[in-house]
Design a protein around this motif. Sequence first.
Motif, PDB file in Angstrom:
ATOM      1  N   UNK A   1       5.889  28.062   1.884  1.00 61.19           N
ATOM      2  CA  UNK A   1       5.039  27.340   0.950  1.00 61.19           C
ATOM      3  C   UNK A   1       5.838  26.793  -0.227  1.00 61.19           C
ATOM      4  N   UNK A   2       6.865  27.536  -0.640  1.00 58.71           N
ATOM      5  CA  UNK A   2       7.751  27.030  -1.690  1.00 58.71           C
ATOM      6  C   UNK A   2       8.477  25.786  -1.196  1.00 58.71           C
ATOM      7  N   UNK A   3       8.933  25.811   0.056  1.00 61.84           N
ATOM      8  CA  UNK A   3       9.613  24.645   0.636  1.00 61.84           C
ATOM      9  C   UNK A   3       8.667  23.451   0.702  1.00 61.84           C
ATOM     10  N   UNK A   4       7.438  23.678   1.132  1.00 64.95           N
ATOM     11  CA  UNK A   4       6.466  22.584   1.232  1.00 64.95           C
ATOM     12  C   UNK A   4       6.158  22.013  -0.148  1.00 64.95           C
ATOM     13  N   UNK A   5       5.977  22.903  -1.130  1.00 69.42           N
ATOM     14  CA  UNK A   5       5.661  22.457  -2.484  1.00 69.42           C
ATOM     15  C   UNK A   5       6.758  21.562  -3.043  1.00 69.42           C
ATOM     16  N   UNK A   6       8.013  21.956  -2.845  1.00 68.84           N
ATOM     17  CA  UNK A   6       9.130  21.159  -3.353  1.00 68.84           C
ATOM     18  C   UNK A   6       9.259  19.852  -2.570  1.00 68.84           C
ATOM     19  N   UNK A   7       9.024  19.907  -1.251  1.00 67.08           N
ATOM     20  CA  UNK A   7       9.140  18.705  -0.420  1.00 67.08           C
ATOM     21  C   UNK A   7       8.147  17.635  -0.847  1.00 67.08           C
ATOM     22  N   UNK A   8       6.937  18.069  -1.187  1.00 64.05           N
ATOM     23  CA  UNK A   8       5.882  17.122  -1.542  1.00 64.05           C
ATOM     24  C   UNK A   8       6.284  16.235  -2.713  1.00 64.05           C
TER      25      UNK A   8
ATOM     26  N   UNK B   1       0.823  -1.205   0.000  1.00 66.89           N
ATOM     27  CA  UNK B   1       0.000   0.000   0.000  1.00 66.89           C
ATOM     28  C   UNK B   1       0.864   1.265   0.000  1.00 66.89           C
ATOM     29  N   UNK B   2       1.882   1.291   0.848  1.00 72.90           N
ATOM     30  CA  UNK B   2       2.727   2.482   0.950  1.00 72.90           C
ATOM     31  C   UNK B   2       3.482   2.743  -0.357  1.00 72.90           C
ATOM     32  N   UNK B   3       3.982   1.708  -1.001  1.00 73.56           N
ATOM     33  CA  UNK B   3       4.720   1.911  -2.237  1.00 73.56           C
ATOM     34  C   UNK B   3       3.796   2.217  -3.410  1.00 73.56           C
ATOM     35  N   UNK B   4       2.550   1.779  -3.377  1.00 70.87           N
ATOM     36  CA  UNK B   4       1.613   2.179  -4.432  1.00 70.87           C
ATOM     37  C   UNK B   4       1.278   3.658  -4.308  1.00 70.87           C
ATOM     38  N   UNK B   5       1.268   4.164  -3.086  1.00 66.97           N
ATOM     39  CA  UNK B   5       1.079   5.605  -2.899  1.00 66.97           C
ATOM     40  C   UNK B   5       2.239   6.364  -3.528  1.00 66.97           C
ATOM     41  N   UNK B   6       3.453   5.839  -3.348  1.00 70.89           N
ATOM     42  CA  UNK B   6       4.630   6.462  -3.976  1.00 70.89           C
ATOM     43  C   UNK B   6       4.494   6.438  -5.491  1.00 70.89           C
ATOM     44  N   UNK B   7       4.030   5.321  -6.049  1.00 70.53           N
ATOM     45  CA  UNK B   7       3.847   5.222  -7.501  1.00 70.53           C
ATOM     46  C   UNK B   7       2.822   6.232  -7.998  1.00 70.53           C
ATOM     47  N   UNK B   8       1.745   6.425  -7.235  1.00 70.61           N
ATOM     48  CA  UNK B   8       0.745   7.414  -7.640  1.00 70.61           C
ATOM     49  C   UNK B   8       1.305   8.824  -7.581  1.00 70.61           C
ATOM     50  N   UNK B   9       2.162   9.089  -6.596  1.00 69.49           N
ATOM     51  CA  UNK B   9       2.785  10.408  -6.518  1.00 69.49           C
ATOM     52  C   UNK B   9       3.676  10.675  -7.719  1.00 69.49           C
ATOM     53  N   UNK B  10       4.339   9.626  -8.212  1.00 70.25           N
ATOM     54  CA  UNK B  10       5.167   9.789  -9.403  1.00 70.25           C
ATOM     55  C   UNK B  10       4.322  10.171 -10.616  1.00 70.25           C
ATOM     56  N   UNK B  11       3.083   9.701 -10.650  1.00 63.21           N
ATOM     57  CA  UNK B  11       2.231   9.938 -11.820  1.00 63.21           C
ATOM     58  C   UNK B  11       1.634  11.341 -11.837  1.00 63.21           C
ATOM     59  N   UNK B  12       1.694  12.050 -10.733  1.00 59.61           N
ATOM     60  CA  UNK B  12       1.109  13.398 -10.654  1.00 59.61           C
ATOM     61  C   UNK B  12       2.126  14.414 -11.171  1.00 59.61           C
TER      62      UNK B  12
ATOM     63  N   UNK C   1       1.820  21.070 -12.151  1.00 58.58           N
ATOM     64  CA  UNK C   1       0.391  21.353 -12.016  1.00 58.58           C
ATOM     65  C   UNK C   1       0.008  21.554 -10.553  1.00 58.58           C
ATOM     66  N   UNK C   2       0.495  20.672  -9.677  1.00 59.06           N
ATOM     67  CA  UNK C   2       0.194  20.797  -8.252  1.00 59.06           C
ATOM     68  C   UNK C   2       0.861  22.041  -7.668  1.00 59.06           C
ATOM     69  N   UNK C   3       2.069  22.361  -8.135  1.00 61.51           N
ATOM     70  CA  UNK C   3       2.742  23.573  -7.656  1.00 61.51           C
ATOM     71  C   UNK C   3       1.937  24.812  -8.007  1.00 61.51           C
ATOM     72  N   UNK C   4       1.419  24.866  -9.216  1.00 56.98           N
ATOM     73  CA  UNK C   4       0.589  26.013  -9.619  1.00 56.98           C
ATOM     74  C   UNK C   4      -0.657  26.084  -8.752  1.00 56.98           C
ATOM     75  N   UNK C   5      -1.263  24.926  -8.490  1.00 58.92           N
ATOM     76  CA  UNK C   5      -2.478  24.896  -7.673  1.00 58.92           C
ATOM     77  C   UNK C   5      -2.195  25.351  -6.248  1.00 58.92           C
ATOM     78  N   UNK C   6      -1.117  24.849  -5.642  1.00 59.84           N
ATOM     79  CA  UNK C   6      -0.789  25.219  -4.273  1.00 59.84           C
ATOM     80  C   UNK C   6      -0.434  26.694  -4.160  1.00 59.84           C
ATOM     81  N   UNK C   7       0.324  27.206  -5.125  1.00 62.68           N
ATOM     82  CA  UNK C   7       0.708  28.617  -5.076  1.00 62.68           C
ATOM     83  C   UNK C   7      -0.510  29.506  -5.273  1.00 62.68           C
ATOM     84  N   UNK C   8      -1.434  29.078  -6.144  1.00 57.20           N
ATOM     85  CA  UNK C   8      -2.637  29.875  -6.392  1.00 57.20           C
ATOM     86  C   UNK C   8      -3.532  29.927  -5.164  1.00 57.20           C
TER      87      UNK C   8
END
Length: 303
Positions: free
Chosen positions: A167-174, A137-148, A152-159
Motif C-alpha cells: 500500500x505504501x508502494x501504491x500510494x507513492x506510485x499514484x 483530456x489525458x493531460x488535463x487529468x495530469x494537471x488535476x493530479x498535480x493540484x491534489x 492528504x490522499x496518503x493519509x486517507x489511503x493509509x487510514x
Amino acid sequence: MFNNKDDALVATLDTALTPEIHGRSLWYAARLRFSANRAAVASLLLLGLITLACVVGPWLLPHAFDSADWDAMSQPPTFKNMHWFGTDESGRDLLVRSLMGGRISLMVGLMATLSSVSLGIAWGATAGFLGGKVDAVMMRIVDMMYAVPYLLIAILMVTLLGRAFYLVVITITVFSWMDMARVVRGQTLSLRSKEFVEAARAIGVPTRRIIFQHIVPNLLGIVVIYTTVTVPGVILTESVLSFLGLGIQEPMTSWGVLIHDGAQVMEISPWILIFPSLLLSSALYCFNYIGDGMRDALDPKDR
C-alpha cells in the motif's frame, strides 16, 4: 577486374594495411562518457556497496533486527557484543536495523519507481502520439493530479486501507508518475512525425505497436535519466511518510522510521539519529550524482 598482377597485389596490400573502422553505438559512447565522470562512478560504487550491505548484512550479523538485548539498552557505538552502531531504547542493534531499514527503503524506491515510470511512459506516449482531444483530456487529468495534495490522499489511503508494504508502494506510485508522463509526451510529440513512424503507418502497423515498439524504444535515453532522478524522490517520500507514521510500521523498519525514532531521543542518544540519517543522505546523494552522470552521458550537448 584488374589489368595485371601488380594492380591486384597493390589492392591486396591496401586492404590488408587499412585498419578496420568500427562504429560506436549510442550506449557504448554513453558508457565511455559516464566512465569519465569520476563523481558518478564513485557514487555508483558507493551506492552498490550500500545496497550490498543492506541485502547481505542482516544475514551475516549476529543480531536480529527485532531482537532486544536487555543488557545493552541505549548503548553508544561499541565493539562490545558487536553493537557497532549502538542500540536503541529497546536494546535492538542499530546497525542491523539500519541495514534492514535500507533494504525496505530501497525496495520501496525501486518498486514504486518502476511502477510510476511504466505508468508515466504508457500515459505520456499514448497522449502524445494520439494528440487532439485525447491528448487534451489525458493531460488535463495530469494537471488535476498535480493540484491534489499527495499528503492528504496518503493519509486517507493509509487510514482506509492500512499500512502494508504494497500500500505504501501504491500510494507513492499514484503521485510520482506525472512528471514522467509530461516528459514522455513532449518527446513523443517530436517523434510522431519522423519518417520511421510514417513508414510504419503506411504499411498498416497498429497504433499500439507503433507506440510501444517504435516510439518508446527511442525514449529510453530520457527515461533512464528521469528514472535515476525519480528513485531518490521516491525514497525521500517514503521516508517522510514513515517519519510521520504513515509508512512502514513495526516490527518492520525503514530509514524514515529510524530517523523518526532517533529524533525523539536525539539529545540523549544522538547516534540513533545520526547513522540512519547518514545512510539515507549518502544514498540520495549517490542517486543524484548518478543521475547527473547519466544526463551528461546520454545527452552530451546539454552540458
